[in-house]
Motif scaffolding. Structure first.
Motif, PDB file in Angstrom:
ATOM      1  N   ARG A  45      -4.149  10.125  10.100  1.00 29.68           N
ATOM      2  CA  ARG A  45      -4.504   8.747  10.471  1.00 29.68           C
ATOM      3  C   ARG A  45      -5.144   8.007   9.302  1.00 29.68           C
ATOM      4  N   CYS A  46      -6.040   8.702   8.624  1.00 34.39           N
ATOM      5  CA  CYS A  46      -6.697   8.087   7.460  1.00 34.39           C
ATOM      6  C   CYS A  46      -5.673   7.765   6.383  1.00 34.39           C
ATOM      7  N   GLU A  47      -4.748   8.659   6.170  1.00 35.15           N
ATOM      8  CA  GLU A  47      -3.698   8.420   5.170  1.00 35.15           C
ATOM      9  C   GLU A  47      -2.823   7.237   5.571  1.00 35.15           C
ATOM     10  N   ARG A  48      -2.458   7.154   6.841  1.00 37.45           N
ATOM     11  CA  ARG A  48      -1.659   6.009   7.314  1.00 37.45           C
ATOM     12  C   ARG A  48      -2.441   4.716   7.180  1.00 37.45           C
ATOM     13  N   ARG A  49      -3.730   4.758   7.490  1.00 34.56           N
ATOM     14  CA  ARG A  49      -4.567   3.568   7.350  1.00 34.56           C
ATOM     15  C   ARG A  49      -4.635   3.147   5.882  1.00 34.56           C
ATOM     16  N   ARG A  50      -4.828   4.134   4.995  1.00 29.39           N
ATOM     17  CA  ARG A  50      -4.877   3.833   3.566  1.00 29.39           C
ATOM     18  C   ARG A  50      -3.554   3.234   3.094  1.00 29.39           C
ATOM     19  N   GLU A  51      -2.446   3.802   3.525  1.00 30.59           N
ATOM     20  CA  GLU A  51      -1.122   3.271   3.166  1.00 30.59           C
ATOM     21  C   GLU A  51      -0.949   1.854   3.705  1.00 30.59           C
ATOM     22  N   TYR A  52      -1.452   1.617   4.917  1.00 34.11           N
ATOM     23  CA  TYR A  52      -1.372   0.282   5.503  1.00 34.11           C
ATOM     24  C   TYR A  52      -2.139  -0.722   4.638  1.00 34.11           C
ATOM     25  N   ILE A  54      -2.959  -0.469   1.496  1.00 32.85           N
ATOM     26  CA  ILE A  54      -2.253  -0.638   0.216  1.00 32.85           C
ATOM     27  C   ILE A  54      -1.080  -1.579   0.404  1.00 32.85           C
ATOM     28  N   HIS A  55      -0.328  -1.378   1.484  1.00 31.88           N
ATOM     29  CA  HIS A  55       0.819  -2.246   1.776  1.00 31.88           C
ATOM     30  C   HIS A  55       0.355  -3.693   1.975  1.00 31.88           C
ATOM     31  N   GLU A  56      -0.708  -3.870   2.742  1.00 27.20           N
ATOM     32  CA  GLU A  56      -1.232  -5.218   2.985  1.00 27.20           C
ATOM     33  C   GLU A  56      -1.696  -5.873   1.690  1.00 27.20           C
ATOM     34  N   GLN A  57      -2.350  -5.095   0.824  1.00 27.82           N
ATOM     35  CA  GLN A  57      -2.805  -5.642  -0.454  1.00 27.82           C
ATOM     36  C   GLN A  57      -1.619  -6.057  -1.315  1.00 27.82           C
ATOM     37  N   LYS A  58      -0.574  -5.230  -1.332  1.00 20.81           N
ATOM     38  CA  LYS A  58       0.627  -5.578  -2.100  1.00 20.81           C
ATOM     39  C   LYS A  58       1.276  -6.836  -1.533  1.00 20.81           C
ATOM     40  N   GLN A  59       1.316  -6.941  -0.206  1.00 16.38           N
ATOM     41  CA  GLN A  59       1.893  -8.131   0.420  1.00 16.38           C
ATOM     42  C   GLN A  59       1.071  -9.370   0.074  1.00 16.38           C
ATOM     43  N   LYS A  60      -0.257  -9.227   0.089  1.00 11.22           N
ATOM     44  CA  LYS A  60      -1.125 -10.354  -0.258  1.00 11.22           C
ATOM     45  C   LYS A  60      -0.880 -10.777  -1.703  1.00 11.22           C
ATOM     46  N   GLU A  61      -0.812  -9.809  -2.608  1.00 11.18           N
ATOM     47  CA  GLU A  61      -0.555 -10.116  -4.017  1.00 11.18           C
ATOM     48  C   GLU A  61       0.808 -10.775  -4.186  1.00 11.18           C
ATOM     49  N   TYR A  62       1.792 -10.286  -3.449  1.00  7.25           N
ATOM     50  CA  TYR A  62       3.145 -10.854  -3.519  1.00  7.25           C
ATOM     51  C   TYR A  62       3.140 -12.305  -3.035  1.00  7.25           C
ATOM     52  N   ARG A  63       2.461 -12.558  -1.902  1.00 11.07           N
ATOM     53  CA  ARG A  63       2.375 -13.923  -1.383  1.00 11.07           C
ATOM     54  C   ARG A  63       1.655 -14.840  -2.360  1.00 11.07           C
TER      55      ARG A  63
END
Length: 107
Positions: A45-52, A54-63
């Motif tokens: 769960r912690c790993e999935r949360r961390r991946e989430y 990271i994904h959200e941060q990448k999406q924010k940077e992309y936007r």
């Protein structure tokens, strides 16, 4: 012995619970397995949360990058539009000068 084999062949927690009801030693083993797997589940769960995140941060940077690119394009378009307006003004002025020269040169 068959119960222990069933323990390792079990695929669900429900199967393990039914085996545990029949044998105290298996009940202890199932309890230990459950606690060990809980640690693993928490880690997953912690790993999935961390991946989430990271994904959200990448999406924010992309936007943000898209927004910056768009603002740059708008700025370039505004600059090009201003240049075009200046060129049109020059054309009008030159046209006016030509017209004035034509009027002055007509006898």
């Amino acid at each position: 012995v068959n119960e222990w084999a069933s323990l390792f062949k079990s695929k669900t927690w429900e199967e393990l619970r039914m085996l545990a009801e029949k044998n105290t030693a298996i009940k202890n083993a199932v309890s230990t397995l459950y606690h060990i797997s809980q640690d693993d589940m928490i880690r997953q769960r912690c790993e999935r949360r961390r991946e989430y995140y990271i994904h959200e941060q990448k999406q924010k940077e992309y936007r943000e990058q898209l927004e910056n690119d768009l603002l740059e394009e708008i700025s370039r378009a505004d600059s090009a539009e201003a240049q075009l307006a200046a060129e049109r003004q020059k054309v009008k002025e030159l046209s006016a000068q030509i017209e004035a020269m034509k009027k002055n040169s007509t006898p």
